[in-house]
Scaffold this active site. Sequence first.
Site, PDB file in Angstrom:
ATOM      1  CD  GLU A 101       0.127 -16.093   6.209  1.00  0.00           C
ATOM      2  OE1 GLU A 101       0.348 -15.016   6.506  1.00  0.00           O
ATOM      3  OE2 GLU A 101       0.143 -16.589   5.114  1.00  0.00           O
ATOM      4  CD  GLU A 138      -3.988 -12.924   4.460  1.00  0.00           C
ATOM      5  OE1 GLU A 138      -4.932 -13.371   4.426  1.00  0.00           O
ATOM      6  OE2 GLU A 138      -2.899 -13.042   5.192  1.00  0.00           O
ATOM      7  CB  ALA A 172       2.046  -8.437   6.612  1.00  0.00           C
ATOM      8  N   GLY A 176      -0.949 -12.361   8.444  1.00  0.00           N
ATOM      9  CA  GLY A 176       0.356 -12.824   8.985  1.00  0.00           C
ATOM     10  C   GLY A 176       0.049 -13.314  10.601  1.00  0.00           C
TER      11      GLY A 176
HETATM   12  N1  3HC Z   1      -1.158  -2.864   8.874  1.00  0.00           N
HETATM   13  C1  3HC Z   1      -0.835  -1.773   9.445  1.00  0.00           C
HETATM   14  N2  3HC Z   1      -1.771  -0.823   9.830  1.00  0.00           N
HETATM   15  C2  3HC Z   1      -2.725  -1.445  10.222  1.00  0.00           C
HETATM   16  C3  3HC Z   1      -3.016  -2.767  10.283  1.00  0.00           C
HETATM   17  C4  3HC Z   1      -2.255  -3.578   9.304  1.00  0.00           C
HETATM   18  N3  3HC Z   1      -2.207  -4.947   9.402  1.00  0.00           N
HETATM   19  N4  3HC Z   1      -4.263  -3.133  10.781  1.00  0.00           N
HETATM   20  C5  3HC Z   1      -4.662  -2.190  11.483  1.00  0.00           C
HETATM   21  N5  3HC Z   1      -3.733  -0.947  11.062  1.00  0.00           N
HETATM   22  C6  3HC Z   1      -4.025   0.441  11.714  1.00  0.00           C
HETATM   23  C7  3HC Z   1      -5.083   1.163  11.058  1.00  0.00           C
HETATM   24  O1  3HC Z   1      -4.973   1.763   9.658  1.00  0.00           O
HETATM   25  C8  3HC Z   1      -5.454   1.973  11.954  1.00  0.00           C
HETATM   26  O2  3HC Z   1      -4.611   3.070  11.696  1.00  0.00           O
HETATM   27  P1  3HC Z   1      -5.215   4.492  12.249  1.00  0.00           P
HETATM   28  O3  3HC Z   1      -5.437   4.843  13.648  1.00  0.00           O
HETATM   29  O4  3HC Z   1      -3.656   5.519  12.041  1.00  0.00           O
HETATM   30  O5  3HC Z   1      -6.241   4.945  11.104  1.00  0.00           O
HETATM   31  C9  3HC Z   1      -5.044   1.567  13.383  1.00  0.00           C
HETATM   32  O6  3HC Z   1      -4.155   0.251  12.973  1.00  0.00           O
HETATM   33  C10 3HC Z   1      -6.493   0.796  13.979  1.00  0.00           C
HETATM   34  O7  3HC Z   1      -7.156   0.116  13.098  1.00  0.00           O
HETATM   35  P2  3HC Z   1      -8.643   0.090  12.932  1.00  0.00           P
HETATM   36  O8  3HC Z   1      -8.796   1.458  12.842  1.00  0.00           O
HETATM   37  O9  3HC Z   1      -9.029  -0.738  11.855  1.00  0.00           O
HETATM   38  O10 3HC Z   1      -9.211  -0.480  14.326  1.00  0.00           O
HETATM   39  P3  3HC Z   1     -10.158  -1.448  14.669  1.00  0.00           P
HETATM   40  O11 3HC Z   1     -10.133  -1.843  16.210  1.00  0.00           O
HETATM   41  O12 3HC Z   1     -11.618  -1.091  14.075  1.00  0.00           O
HETATM   42  O13 3HC Z   1      -9.927  -2.933  13.761  1.00  0.00           O
HETATM   43  C11 3HC Z   1      -8.699  -4.869  12.974  1.00  0.00           C
HETATM   44  C12 3HC Z   1      -8.780  -3.602  14.231  1.00  0.00           C
HETATM   45  C13 3HC Z   1      -9.827  -5.521  13.166  1.00  0.00           C
HETATM   46  C14 3HC Z   1      -7.252  -5.481  13.350  1.00  0.00           C
HETATM   47  C15 3HC Z   1      -8.569  -4.214  11.498  1.00  0.00           C
HETATM   48  O14 3HC Z   1      -7.482  -3.043  11.801  1.00  0.00           O
HETATM   49  C16 3HC Z   1      -8.117  -5.052  10.725  1.00  0.00           C
HETATM   50  O15 3HC Z   1      -8.913  -5.784  10.128  1.00  0.00           O
HETATM   51  N6  3HC Z   1      -6.779  -4.949  10.140  1.00  0.00           N
HETATM   52  C17 3HC Z   1      -6.255  -5.491   8.937  1.00  0.00           C
HETATM   53  C18 3HC Z   1      -6.124  -6.839   9.109  1.00  0.00           C
HETATM   54  C19 3HC Z   1      -5.476  -7.449   7.714  1.00  0.00           C
HETATM   55  O16 3HC Z   1      -6.158  -7.144   6.720  1.00  0.00           O
HETATM   56  N7  3HC Z   1      -4.490  -8.339   7.938  1.00  0.00           N
HETATM   57  C20 3HC Z   1      -3.957  -9.166   6.935  1.00  0.00           C
HETATM   58  C21 3HC Z   1      -2.633  -8.135   6.463  1.00  0.00           C
HETATM   59  S1  3HC Z   1      -2.020  -8.685   5.100  1.00  0.00           S
HETATM   60  C22 3HC Z   1      -1.019  -9.997   5.645  1.00  0.00           C
HETATM   61  O17 3HC Z   1      -0.941 -10.191   6.792  1.00  0.00           O
HETATM   62  C23 3HC Z   1      -0.202 -10.670   4.582  1.00  0.00           C
HETATM   63  C24 3HC Z   1       0.504 -11.996   5.360  1.00  0.00           C
HETATM   64  O18 3HC Z   1      -0.291 -12.868   4.426  1.00  0.00           O
HETATM   65  C25 3HC Z   1       1.882 -11.870   4.755  1.00  0.00           C
END
Ligand code: 3HC
Length: 706
Positions: free
Chosen positions: A108, A128, A63, A105
């Site tokens: 999912e 998450e 998400a 997500g």
């Molecule tokens: N939402 C919004 N922005 C995101 C994002 C997300 N899910 N994931 C990454 N970004 C953004 C970062 O903030 C960053 O922005 P910036 O360049 O402006 O600082 C950019 O994308 C690049 O991210 P990284 O610097 O972290 O890049 P990496 O290549 O090092 O890592 C990644 C990539 C492994 C995908 C890492 O970004 C990550 O782990 N992201 C989060 C994943 C996460 O937590 N997902 C779950 C979200 S909650 C959810 O899905 C709820 C659901 O159950 C409904």
Amino acid sequence: MNNLVRVSRDNDIAVITIDNPPVNALSPGVPEGIGAAIDEMNNDPAVKAGVVIGAGRTFVAGADIKEFGKMTAGGPRRSLLPLLLHIEDSRKPVVMAIHGQAFGGGLELAMAGHYRVASPTAQVGQPEVKLGIIPGAGGTQRLPRLVGVAKAVEMCTEGKPMPAPEAVVFGLVDALIEGDLLAGALAFARDAVGKPAPKTRMRTEKLGTDTDNDAVLAGARSIVAKRQRGLKAPLAAIDAIEAGTKLSFEEGCQAEAKLFTECLFSDQSKALIHVFFGEREVAKIPDVPRETPVLPVNRVAVVGSGTMGGGIAMVFANAGIPVLLKDVGQAALDVGMGKIRKNYANSVQRGRFTQAFVDERLQLITPVLNYDAFSAVDMVVEAVFEGMALKKEVFAELDRACRPGAILASNTSTLNIDEIAGATSRPEAVIGTHFFSPANVMRLLEIVRGNKSSKEVIATCMQLSKKLGKIGVLVGNCRGFVGNRMFGPYRREAQFLVEEGAEVEAVDQALVEFGNAMGPLATGDLAGLDVGWRIRKEYRHLEKPGVRQPFAEDRLCELGRYGQKTLKGWYQYDENRRASADPEVTTLVRKWSAEAGIAQREISSEEIVDRCIYALVNEGARILEEGYALRAVDIDIIYLNGYGFPAYRGGPMWYADTVGLTRVYQRICEFQQKHGELWAPAPLLKRLAEERKTFAEFDKEQVVAA
Ligand code: 3HC
Ligand code: NAI
């Protein structure tokens, strides 16, 4: 359709491409685009199946985390559940083609497809919990149906990524595709045409019996209580999975949605989301833009093979960078290399590294006794004894031994980087790289900017920190830099509290209950009380006369009680370094306090926490105002990664924001009245409190000003 999701055709297969850079998060527009693409596929008689794939570096990272802040601020609530049911109910088979990450997500979404194929390097996961929430789009319901309850609990509570090959073993991914992912996914989809498409939500074969699940869930709850002390989301994830084992899929999803919302609106989630963005924010330095050229760091040298030098050499070797490790004599070098070998052997024993990995890493570390080979290195990290004269001598030698352009970094924890740089002919190449002990474990790297450090050198060190698996935070050159400068007042208050009548364990316990990894006094014993004692002696001349200073720790040191290393400090230790309260310490401190005329009283845990934590906050505010930290969030990231501050409180500055700066300011004024000058409120804190603002708002103002 919209520009975030494209549909193209490969003969009779629809290719649905999600294109929302940088990580294909499911931002508004993406779910709608996928839904429309599924409809288009189903409505086109020439199409027999679909492949969903991500453009760019990844499948879908989850998400859009930015949307959560809008939701909790009263914005529209969005759920992916209807879209996922829509995909699962598609009349034509849908193959999810995963590269990079399918997280949150993203996973999912993938589980709602009928099949999943992945590149061998792809990763899947439900991270998450690291944001203080649980999967909110059926993840806690579909995942156990694919991997079983025990694995689903582990994935949803720990949040760790699972490599694709392992995902195949657990049945989460149906096939690995070597080579071109899309071509493999298309072939897979063609093969699926005409066969019954499996719907994950209909599967029950891995859900297990109540008896089996009860044991798994009870075990998981007790592990979470120990390993993720204080965190609510992992327990909520277990509750949601449990609901899935006892209720229908639809009812399980309702239970999940309720728990998800509770978590999302919690302070813990807000703090952890702040940390997620904060960890990325610290890499952004206003006057050192992303495109600043970086210098190559392919070979390095470390000077000093002691506690820090040995650990730092391991950090480079672990990243595959060859290191020369220099010390003054063979005996010191042998001790240093011996410790490195022992550390690696322990890692093999604990299963962290394989013997082959360790052998390779050890090959990368070359012990040396002179500077002969230093002309070939790109960077040196100095970690000799802490003393300005010695550091200057070493830097003058490095200046002669290293090629022009090589970076000269110091691991000093207290000394002035500019003065050290002055011993060289290249102050622009000098910088502080302040690793934390143990260097091969702790994630924090304070990068100390000297007044002449070049932008290239700063950019290189920031980028290098990521390669080393560290989180680099740029700080200014003041005494103690950011972390230790704040730690001083924090530990000062802990001592004052004992001198005023609090028990040693009560002080530590209050802060452990607050969520800190360790109490301040036990931390002192671990690091060695003599370290601070020596530093205080050196800087005694700077203390203002008439201002109260703590005395208990210095007196303990005078008695040879240096902490764990002498088996006596604030606590007493057995031969296995297990701590117990030492009544002698209480007697001694009570006696010293009586001599100093300090009245003894009952002290509540609330006061202990407020005094210690607000001492951090007040000093943090000064640092911020003086410009030694770029943003409040930088201070938070330092405290979370270097000092065991609980991530679910977001760091000291975020915590102060959640308490309310007016309240924090008033309490600090009360302490000032009772305890004097040392508690003078930081002007920035006073201003923000009066303007009813937060440190987070201050950070935003800084960005706008930059
Ligand atoms: N939402 C919004 N922005 C995101 C994002 C997300 N899910 N994931 C990454 N970004 C953004 C970062 O903030 C960053 O922005 P910036 O360049 O402006 O600082 C950019 O994308 C690049 O991210 P990284 O610097 O972290 O890049 P990496 O290549 O090092 O890592 C990644 C990539 C492994 C995908 C890492 O970004 C990550 O782990 N992201 C989060 C994943 C996460 O937590 N997902 C779950 C979200 S909650 C959810 O899905 C709820 C659901 O159950 C409904
Ligand atoms: P240490 O005492 O364990 O090791 C210092 C090493 O430097 C010894 O092996 C010594 O023989 C060697 N040495 C001395 N002069 C040398 C020279 N001219 N050339 C090569 N080697 C020489 O010290 P420690 O704890 O590793 O500290 C090193 C530096 O790291 C200090 O500046 C300290 O302030 C800093 N630091 C220490 C931390 C800690 O927790 N120990 C944490 C963060 C920084």
